[in-house]
Design a protein around this motif. Structure first.
Motif, PDB file in Angstrom:
ATOM      1  N   GLY A 140       0.825  -1.215   0.000  1.00  0.00           N
ATOM      2  CA  GLY A 140       0.000   0.000   0.000  1.00  0.00           C
ATOM      3  C   GLY A 140       0.854   1.259   0.000  1.00  0.00           C
ATOM      4  N   PHE A 141       1.339   1.649  -1.172  1.00  0.00           N
ATOM      5  CA  PHE A 141       2.198   2.828  -1.270  1.00  0.00           C
ATOM      6  C   PHE A 141       1.416   4.118  -0.997  1.00  0.00           C
ATOM      7  CE2 PHE A 141       4.211  -0.329  -4.093  1.00  0.00           C
ATOM      8  CZ  PHE A 141       5.467  -0.385  -3.516  1.00  0.00           C
ATOM      9  N   VAL A 142       0.208   4.183  -1.512  1.00  0.00           N
ATOM     10  CA  VAL A 142      -0.586   5.405  -1.368  1.00  0.00           C
ATOM     11  C   VAL A 142      -0.944   5.648   0.090  1.00  0.00           C
ATOM     12  CG1 VAL A 142      -2.761   6.513  -2.003  1.00  0.00           C
ATOM     13  CG2 VAL A 142      -1.482   5.206  -3.707  1.00  0.00           C
ATOM     14  N   ARG A 143      -1.049   4.601   0.861  1.00  0.00           N
ATOM     15  CA  ARG A 143      -1.446   4.722   2.258  1.00  0.00           C
ATOM     16  C   ARG A 143      -0.469   5.579   3.064  1.00  0.00           C
ATOM     17  NH1 ARG A 143      -1.989  -0.982   4.734  1.00  0.00           N
ATOM     18  NH2 ARG A 143       0.237  -0.901   4.211  1.00  0.00           N
ATOM     19  N   VAL A 144       0.797   5.569   2.669  1.00  0.00           N
ATOM     20  CA  VAL A 144       1.810   6.330   3.421  1.00  0.00           C
ATOM     21  C   VAL A 144       2.246   7.580   2.653  1.00  0.00           C
ATOM     22  CG1 VAL A 144       2.636   4.282   4.613  1.00  0.00           C
ATOM     23  CG2 VAL A 144       3.654   4.924   2.423  1.00  0.00           C
ATOM     24  N   ASP A 202      -1.978   2.002  -6.484  1.00  0.00           N
ATOM     25  CA  ASP A 202      -1.284   0.907  -5.799  1.00  0.00           C
ATOM     26  C   ASP A 202      -1.138  -0.297  -6.722  1.00  0.00           C
ATOM     27  OD1 ASP A 202      -0.630   2.020  -3.383  1.00  0.00           O
ATOM     28  OD2 ASP A 202      -2.480   1.424  -2.386  1.00  0.00           O
ATOM     29  N   LEU A 203      -2.206  -0.616  -7.436  1.00  0.00           N
ATOM     30  CA  LEU A 203      -2.157  -1.737  -8.376  1.00  0.00           C
ATOM     31  C   LEU A 203      -1.110  -1.497  -9.460  1.00  0.00           C
ATOM     32  CD1 LEU A 203      -3.313  -4.369  -9.594  1.00  0.00           C
ATOM     33  CD2 LEU A 203      -4.992  -2.937 -10.799  1.00  0.00           C
ATOM     34  N   SER A 204      -1.081  -0.305 -10.008  1.00  0.00           N
ATOM     35  CA  SER A 204      -0.152   0.012 -11.101  1.00  0.00           C
ATOM     36  C   SER A 204       1.296  -0.038 -10.629  1.00  0.00           C
ATOM     37  CB  SER A 204      -0.477   1.401 -11.667  1.00  0.00           C
ATOM     38  OG  SER A 204      -1.811   1.465 -12.137  1.00  0.00           O
ATOM     39  N   VAL A 205       1.567   0.545  -9.469  1.00  0.00           N
ATOM     40  CA  VAL A 205       2.940   0.551  -8.956  1.00  0.00           C
ATOM     41  C   VAL A 205       3.398  -0.857  -8.620  1.00  0.00           C
ATOM     42  CG1 VAL A 205       4.433   1.382  -7.105  1.00  0.00           C
ATOM     43  CG2 VAL A 205       2.735   2.919  -8.095  1.00  0.00           C
ATOM     44  N   ASN A 206       2.515  -1.665  -8.025  1.00  0.00           N
ATOM     45  CA  ASN A 206       2.886  -3.036  -7.694  1.00  0.00           C
ATOM     46  C   ASN A 206       3.111  -3.880  -8.943  1.00  0.00           C
ATOM     47  OD1 ASN A 206       2.771  -3.753  -4.643  1.00  0.00           O
ATOM     48  ND2 ASN A 206       1.031  -2.386  -4.928  1.00  0.00           N
ATOM     49  N   GLU A 207       2.351  -3.617  -9.998  1.00  0.00           N
ATOM     50  CA  GLU A 207       2.539  -4.372 -11.235  1.00  0.00           C
ATOM     51  C   GLU A 207       3.880  -4.051 -11.895  1.00  0.00           C
ATOM     52  OE1 GLU A 207      -2.095  -5.004 -12.741  1.00  0.00           O
ATOM     53  OE2 GLU A 207      -0.869  -3.374 -13.568  1.00  0.00           O
ATOM     54  N   THR A 208       4.349  -2.824 -11.759  1.00  0.00           N
ATOM     55  CA  THR A 208       5.630  -2.433 -12.359  1.00  0.00           C
ATOM     56  C   THR A 208       6.802  -2.564 -11.393  1.00  0.00           C
ATOM     57  OG1 THR A 208       5.205  -0.121 -11.750  1.00  0.00           O
ATOM     58  CG2 THR A 208       4.516  -0.829 -13.940  1.00  0.00           C
ATOM     59  N   LEU A 209       6.533  -2.924 -10.149  1.00  0.00           N
ATOM     60  CA  LEU A 209       7.585  -2.983  -9.133  1.00  0.00           C
ATOM     61  C   LEU A 209       8.701  -3.977  -9.473  1.00  0.00           C
ATOM     62  CD1 LEU A 209       8.315  -1.658  -6.449  1.00  0.00           C
ATOM     63  CD2 LEU A 209       7.143  -3.525  -5.274  1.00  0.00           C
ATOM     64  N   PRO A 210       8.393  -5.195  -9.960  1.00  0.00           N
ATOM     65  CA  PRO A 210       9.495  -6.114 -10.301  1.00  0.00           C
ATOM     66  C   PRO A 210      10.445  -5.530 -11.334  1.00  0.00           C
ATOM     67  CG  PRO A 210       7.409  -7.296 -10.209  1.00  0.00           C
ATOM     68  CD  PRO A 210       7.075  -5.838 -10.100  1.00  0.00           C
ATOM     69  N   ARG A 211       9.884  -4.871 -12.342  1.00  0.00           N
ATOM     70  CA  ARG A 211      10.729  -4.257 -13.370  1.00  0.00           C
ATOM     71  C   ARG A 211      11.557  -3.126 -12.788  1.00  0.00           C
ATOM     72  NH1 ARG A 211      11.608   0.980 -15.459  1.00  0.00           N
ATOM     73  NH2 ARG A 211      12.312   0.834 -17.628  1.00  0.00           N
ATOM     74  N   THR A 212      10.948  -2.305 -11.930  1.00  0.00           N
ATOM     75  CA  THR A 212      11.655  -1.175 -11.334  1.00  0.00           C
ATOM     76  C   THR A 212      12.814  -1.642 -10.466  1.00  0.00           C
ATOM     77  OG1 THR A 212       9.643   0.178 -11.331  1.00  0.00           O
ATOM     78  CG2 THR A 212      11.400   0.825  -9.825  1.00  0.00           C
ATOM     79  N   VAL A 213      12.561  -2.623  -9.599  1.00  0.00           N
ATOM     80  CA  VAL A 213      13.594  -3.108  -8.682  1.00  0.00           C
ATOM     81  C   VAL A 213      14.724  -3.792  -9.446  1.00  0.00           C
ATOM     82  CG1 VAL A 213      14.057  -4.720  -6.806  1.00  0.00           C
ATOM     83  CG2 VAL A 213      11.994  -3.311  -6.756  1.00  0.00           C
ATOM     84  N   MET A 214      14.377  -4.611 -10.425  1.00  0.00           N
ATOM     85  CA  MET A 214      15.402  -5.322 -11.183  1.00  0.00           C
ATOM     86  C   MET A 214      16.287  -4.354 -11.965  1.00  0.00           C
ATOM     87  SD  MET A 214      16.782  -8.206 -11.825  1.00  0.00           S
ATOM     88  CE  MET A 214      15.586  -9.403 -11.250  1.00  0.00           C
ATOM     89  N   THR A 215      15.666  -3.352 -12.580  1.00  0.00           N
ATOM     90  CA  THR A 215      16.444  -2.357 -13.319  1.00  0.00           C
ATOM     91  C   THR A 215      17.374  -1.597 -12.390  1.00  0.00           C
ATOM     92  OG1 THR A 215      14.638  -2.087 -14.919  1.00  0.00           O
ATOM     93  CG2 THR A 215      16.290  -0.352 -14.829  1.00  0.00           C
ATOM     94  N   SER A 216      16.873  -1.177 -11.242  1.00  0.00           N
ATOM     95  CA  SER A 216      17.694  -0.420 -10.292  1.00  0.00           C
ATOM     96  C   SER A 216      18.862  -1.259  -9.783  1.00  0.00           C
ATOM     97  CB  SER A 216      16.832   0.050  -9.112  1.00  0.00           C
ATOM     98  OG  SER A 216      15.794   0.904  -9.550  1.00  0.00           O
ATOM     99  N   LEU A 217      18.615  -2.534  -9.473  1.00  0.00           N
ATOM    100  CA  LEU A 217      19.677  -3.393  -8.942  1.00  0.00           C
ATOM    101  C   LEU A 217      20.771  -3.641  -9.978  1.00  0.00           C
ATOM    102  CD1 LEU A 217      17.751  -6.071  -6.849  1.00  0.00           C
ATOM    103  CD2 LEU A 217      19.180  -4.210  -6.014  1.00  0.00           C
ATOM    104  N   THR A 218      20.390  -3.896 -11.211  1.00  0.00           N
ATOM    105  CA  THR A 218      21.399  -4.158 -12.238  1.00  0.00           C
ATOM    106  C   THR A 218      22.243  -2.910 -12.505  1.00  0.00           C
ATOM    107  OG1 THR A 218      19.695  -3.681 -13.917  1.00  0.00           O
ATOM    108  CG2 THR A 218      20.100  -5.986 -13.371  1.00  0.00           C
TER     109      THR A 218
END
Length: 316
Positions: A14-18, A234-250
């Motif tokens: 829940g990103f929007v919650r905070v 929240d749905l949109s951010v969670n759906e793109t979260l794997p791509r965001t995290v993987m790109t940032s880590l690499t």
């Protein structure tokens, strides 16, 4: 062989919650960055302030006060020193000589090099020089490049999506840039043209990450017209979260290698980029996306699609 998944498919954070906590933290960090730049200032490199920068490598970390006193006794003006790398390399910044002779700078560098070699057994590495007029032009062009990049990206987001996306994009990018400036104000690292390139690269990464999320938000706004904006974001951010995290880590892995093996010349650029990746990811997830709700973004009205036979002539 199963694929590596850092973020599970059913993630529902829940990103929007905070968002109000994120807004408060972002505001505090932004104000702190501006205050630090105003109080401490930036350690401008020769590119921006003009002068001669001489790089010397010592056998062991020297006492900067002794080195500064030795250079000042040569009569070329007040020297500004900074340790680089493993503290053995020292950058000595001096004003441009007042003499108009073509070899004035070479003579000054040679004098400094010979003196430090005799007293500290230091090895000369390289030097660079920039006139005051050129440095002033570089400052103006560097600021103009960053400002135009922010304005251009905000206008693009405005026309591609809605005006709310343009404003949230500008806020996120300004936040990322100010965080980078605050970092250099705190650390005292040299701020030169390489860092301007790093700031522009940070802007590019941040907008790339944000566009992926914005595209998903717009897609879901059309797909789930009755869903509330908080749940939709929240749905949109969670759906793109794997791509965001993987790109940032690499990218962070590549930058970590550059930080370790790239040498002191690229250290400031790499440090700025690593900070920008972290800050850009944070602002895309917690700031710009949630800001759309505050700006009053709503799902668009249902688009009526014409029936395939609506305009055809009926044949009896």
């Amino acid at each position: 062989m199963r694929l590596l998944k850092i973020i599970p498919d059913n993630t529902n954070i829940g990103f929007v919650r905070v968002r109000f906590i994120a807004f408060a933290v972002t505001t505090l960090l932004t104000v702190a960055a501006v205050a630090l730049v105003g109080i401490h200032g930036l350690n401008m490199g020769v590119d921006f302030v003009g002068g001669v920068s001489i790089e010397e490598k010592f056998a062991s970390p020297p006492h900067l006060d002794q080195v500064r006193e030795t250079v000042n006794e040569l009569g070329f003006g007040d020297a500004a020193l900074q340790q680089l790398g493993g503290q053995n390399t020292v950058t000595i910044r001096l004003p441009v000589p007042h003499s108009t002779t073509p070899d004035a700078v070479d003579k000054m560098v040679e004098t400094v090099k010979t003196t430090l070699k005799a007293k500290f057994n230091a090895d000369f590495t390289n030097y660079s020089t920039v006139s005051g007029k050129v440095s002033g032009e570089l400052v103006n062009k560097g600021i103009l490049a960053v400002v135009l990049a922010i304005i251009g990206i905000a206008i693009f987001s405005w026309f591609r999506y809605e005006w709310q996306f343009g404003i949230s994009t500008a806020v996120a990018i300004i936040h990322d840039v100010l965080m980078a400036l605050g970092f250099f104000a705190v650390t005292g690292m040299v701020f030169d043209l390489n860092i301007v390139a790093a700031v522009l690269t940070i802007i590019g990464y941040s907008i790339n990450d944000k566009m992926v999320i914005d595209d998903r938000i717009r897609e879901n706004m059309r797909k789930y017209r009755k869903m509330g904006m908080s749940e939709l974001i929240d749905l949109s951010v969670n759906e793109t979260l794997p791509r965001t995290v993987m790109t940032s880590l690499t990218i962070m892995l590549a930058l970590a290698s550059l930080l370790i093996f790239g040498g002191p010349v690229l250290r400031g650029f790499t440090a700025a980029m690593m900070l920008g990746i972290v800050v850009g990811t944070y602002s895309s997830i917690y700031v710009s996306s949630s800001l759309l709700i505050t700006l009053g973004l709503k799902p668009g009205p249902r688009e009526e699609k014409p029936s395939p036979a609506s305009g055809a002539e009926r044949v009896g």
